[in-house]
Design an enzyme around this catalytic site. Structure first.
Site, PDB file in Angstrom:
ATOM      1  CG  HIS A 176      -7.613   9.273   5.510  1.00 18.23           C
ATOM      2  ND1 HIS A 176      -7.939   8.353   6.506  1.00 18.23           N
ATOM      3  CD2 HIS A 176      -7.436   8.513   4.385  1.00 18.23           C
ATOM      4  CE1 HIS A 176      -7.953   7.126   6.001  1.00 18.23           C
ATOM      5  NE2 HIS A 176      -7.645   7.194   4.719  1.00 18.23           N
ATOM      6  CG  ASN A 232      -5.128   3.125  -0.173  1.00 20.28           C
ATOM      7  OD1 ASN A 232      -5.521   3.592   0.892  1.00 20.28           O
ATOM      8  ND2 ASN A 232      -5.914   3.002  -1.217  1.00 20.28           N
ATOM      9  CG  ASP A 236      -7.926   8.448   9.803  1.00 17.89           C
ATOM     10  OD1 ASP A 236      -6.799   7.985   9.493  1.00 17.89           O
ATOM     11  OD2 ASP A 236      -8.942   8.248   9.118  1.00 17.89           O
ATOM     12  CG  ASN A 246      -7.771   0.848   2.376  1.00 20.06           C
ATOM     13  OD1 ASN A 246      -8.158  -0.288   2.649  1.00 20.06           O
ATOM     14  ND2 ASN A 246      -8.447   1.644   1.571  1.00 20.06           N
TER      15      ASN A 246
END
Length: 199
Positions: A19, A65, A90, A111
């Site tokens: 991530h 997020n 990513d 997100n």
């Protein structure tokens, strides 16, 4: 491009996870440009300004997020338009070693992108999508996807991702001048050539 945003999660435990591919890209660009990323509270992240350019690098420290909070804070302060922003992130839908550039689009369940679009009030910003692969070929549960992106890539995947980062960083001179069409052509042509040469 006036802002280059790398997406990821802050903290040692997330440093090497899939991530954080966006963080890796921007950190490499900062290193190559000899720019020092520093904490900047009003922008909720680490920032650097590239020497001789009106370009800011931004690594949100808000966790994935809530990435939009940092992006919107910097963009609002410097009156930067969405189309002048490049978000590096990513991408589950691309295999490791693949990198794609595009303008606008949906979030595809990412997100970080979802929050940026909401905070900017626009989806019309540039995205550099770094392939990290998918946990499995068939549909994976949301928890499987979360576990996958929050773990480090396997050695061969990391090597492929590093190659993709190097390949796309080589196009930075074109991107910095706003020659996005030329950058896309060069980047996506290389991908096609690579695929045609595979056995």
């Amino acid at each position: 491009m006036k802002v280059i945003v790398g997406l990821g999660n802050p903290g040692r435990e997330y440093e090497r996870t899939r991530h954080n591919a966006g963080f890796w890209w921007v950190e490499r660009l900062a290193q190559d440009a000899r720019a020092s990323l520093r904490d900047e509270g009003k922008f909720h992240g680490r920032v650097a300004r590239l020497s001789g350019a009106e370009t800011w690098l931004l690594l949100p420290e808000t966790f994935m997020n809530n990435s939009g909070r940092a992006v919107a804070a910097l963009a609002t302060f410097y009156k930067i338009l969405p189309k002048e922003i490049l978000v590096v992130h990513d991408e589950l839908d691309l295999p490791p070693g693949t990198v794609k550039l595009k303008l606008g689009g949906g979030s595809s369940g990412h997100n970080g992108l979802k929050d940026i679009s909401e905070c900017l009030g626009s989806r019309d910003y540039w995205r550099l999508r770094i392939g990290v692969g998918h946990p499995r070929e068939t549909a994976a549960s949301e928890q499987e996807v979360v576990d996958y992106v929050l773990h480090p890539p396997r050695a061969e995947e990391q090597s492929a991702i590093d190659d993709a980062i190097a390949k796309s960083l080589a196009l930075w001179p074109l991107l910095s001048e706003g020659k996005t069409e030329a950058a896309m052509l060069k980047l996506h042509t290389k991908d096609k050539e690579k695929k045609s040469n595979e056995p």
